[in-house]
Design an enzyme around this catalytic site. Structure first.
Site, PDB file in Angstrom:
ATOM      1  N   LYS A  15     -23.674  -3.434  37.479  1.00 35.24           N
ATOM      2  CA  LYS A  15     -24.284  -2.439  36.584  1.00 35.24           C
ATOM      3  C   LYS A  15     -25.371  -3.057  35.709  1.00 35.24           C
ATOM      4  CE  LYS A  15     -20.571  -1.019  34.458  1.00 35.24           C
ATOM      5  NZ  LYS A  15     -19.541  -1.831  35.123  1.00 35.24           N
ATOM      6  N   ARG A  91     -16.282   5.330  29.081  1.00 35.21           N
ATOM      7  CA  ARG A  91     -15.239   4.589  29.790  1.00 35.21           C
ATOM      8  C   ARG A  91     -13.939   5.381  29.871  1.00 35.21           C
ATOM      9  NH1 ARG A  91     -17.605  -0.610  29.518  1.00 35.21           N
ATOM     10  NH2 ARG A  91     -16.162  -2.300  29.667  1.00 35.21           N
ATOM     11  N   ARG A 168      -9.081  -5.507  32.483  1.00 30.18           N
ATOM     12  CA  ARG A 168     -10.258  -4.633  32.505  1.00 30.18           C
ATOM     13  C   ARG A 168     -10.283  -3.786  33.770  1.00 30.18           C
ATOM     14  NH1 ARG A 168     -13.973  -9.290  32.201  1.00 30.18           N
ATOM     15  NH2 ARG A 168     -15.769  -7.917  32.350  1.00 30.18           N
TER      16      ARG A 168
HETATM   17  P1  AMP Z   1     -18.662  -4.635  29.354  1.00 32.42           P
HETATM   18  O1  AMP Z   1     -19.695  -5.686  29.146  1.00 32.42           O
HETATM   19  O2  AMP Z   1     -19.248  -3.270  29.571  1.00 32.42           O
HETATM   20  O3  AMP Z   1     -17.678  -5.003  30.440  1.00 32.42           O
HETATM   21  O4  AMP Z   1     -17.826  -4.542  27.994  1.00 32.42           O
HETATM   22  C1  AMP Z   1     -17.125  -5.647  27.484  1.00 32.42           C
HETATM   23  C2  AMP Z   1     -15.975  -5.181  26.575  1.00 32.42           C
HETATM   24  O5  AMP Z   1     -16.506  -4.430  25.471  1.00 32.42           O
HETATM   25  C3  AMP Z   1     -14.969  -4.253  27.236  1.00 32.42           C
HETATM   26  O6  AMP Z   1     -13.986  -4.947  27.974  1.00 32.42           O
HETATM   27  C4  AMP Z   1     -14.401  -3.531  26.021  1.00 32.42           C
HETATM   28  O7  AMP Z   1     -13.497  -4.347  25.296  1.00 32.42           O
HETATM   29  C5  AMP Z   1     -15.635  -3.343  25.149  1.00 32.42           C
HETATM   30  N1  AMP Z   1     -16.349  -2.073  25.490  1.00 32.42           N
HETATM   31  C6  AMP Z   1     -17.598  -1.949  26.005  1.00 32.42           C
HETATM   32  N2  AMP Z   1     -17.928  -0.662  26.196  1.00 32.42           N
HETATM   33  C7  AMP Z   1     -16.842   0.061  25.776  1.00 32.42           C
HETATM   34  C8  AMP Z   1     -16.542   1.446  25.731  1.00 32.42           C
HETATM   35  N3  AMP Z   1     -17.423   2.369  26.159  1.00 32.42           N
HETATM   36  N4  AMP Z   1     -15.324   1.816  25.264  1.00 32.42           N
HETATM   37  C9  AMP Z   1     -14.427   0.920  24.818  1.00 32.42           C
HETATM   38  N5  AMP Z   1     -14.633  -0.406  24.850  1.00 32.42           N
HETATM   39  C10 AMP Z   1     -15.832  -0.850  25.318  1.00 32.42           C
END
Ligand code: AMP
Length: 215
Positions: A15, A91, A168
């Protein structure tokens, strides 16, 4: 034209890489909630300290908090003028409904990459701590581990550990798959094969987005 696009896909589906390519192609800003939270962590704000506890274990922050973050971001002039490429939000079903309450969305695309492939990608992923450019053990920067783009330090993300990766991916199946379905029910979902070279995946994405928008 202001494009309003949501990009879904398992962690490690590409992504981040694809959002950067689409942002160049369509001129809409890449809005990554993960990047925004990592910036808050790096700045050491009180909010960042709280967010880090969720992130390091691979847990999701509460919906109300994330809707606040997105509402604030959407008020900024670049999003107002040029739309958005949303990466990592929504999410959950609550976030998807919240999003559709504050804006319309042209299309959601689901970047489909099987679980065994993303597991392998996540454990070898390395990221520039400064600008977010993504590398891997197989494709390191020219001078390991200094970013080719900005000269920053290229590191492993704190949540790319075996336990956090597994938490995750579980959250993705449990919370995010039902959120994707909401866009399907509204006829606003395209599923794209995310396997292959980034530029081939990007061409597939652009073709699907343009075809959908031309309907
Ligand atoms: P990502 O880089 O998108 O994988 O996000 C890293 C971490 O940030 C995730 O594992 C969550 O802990 C937090 N996070 C990011 N986006 C969200 C979201 N939309 N809702 C809740 N937690 C989020």
């Amino acid at each position: 034209m202001a494009l309003k696009l949501v990009l879904f896909g398992r962690q490690g589906a590409g992504k981040g890489t694809q959002s950067a390519l689409l942002a160049k192609h369509y001129g809409a800003p890449h809005v990554s909630t993960g990047d925004m939270l990592r910036e808050a962590v790096a700045e050491g704000t009180e909010f960042g300290r709280q967010a880090k506890q969720y992130m390091d274990s691979g847990a999701l922050l509460p919906d109300e908090v994330m809707l606040g973050v997105i509402t604030e971001r959407f008020a900024q002039p670049d999003v107002q003028a040029n739309g958005f490429l949303l990466d990592g939000f929504p999410r959950t079903v609550g976030q998807a409904e919240g999003l559709l309450g504050i804006t319309d969305v042209d299309l959601a695309v689901n970047l489909e990459v099987p679980r065994d492939v993303v597991l392998e990608r996540l454990s070898s992923r390395r990221v520039c701590a400064n600008c977010g450019t993504i590398y891997s053990l197989a494709e390191p920067p020219t001078h390991p581990w200094t970013c080719d783009v900005c000269g920053g330090e290229v590191v492993q993300r704190a949540d790319d550990t075996a336990e956090a990766i597994s938490a995750r991916l579980e959250a993705y199946e449990r919370d995010t798959v039902p959120a994707i379905a909401i866009f399907g029910q509204r006829g606003k979902l395209e599923t794209i094969d995310g396997l292959g070279r980034p530029e081939d995946v990007s061409a597939r994405l652009v073709a699907a987005i343009d075809a959908h928008l031309a309907r």
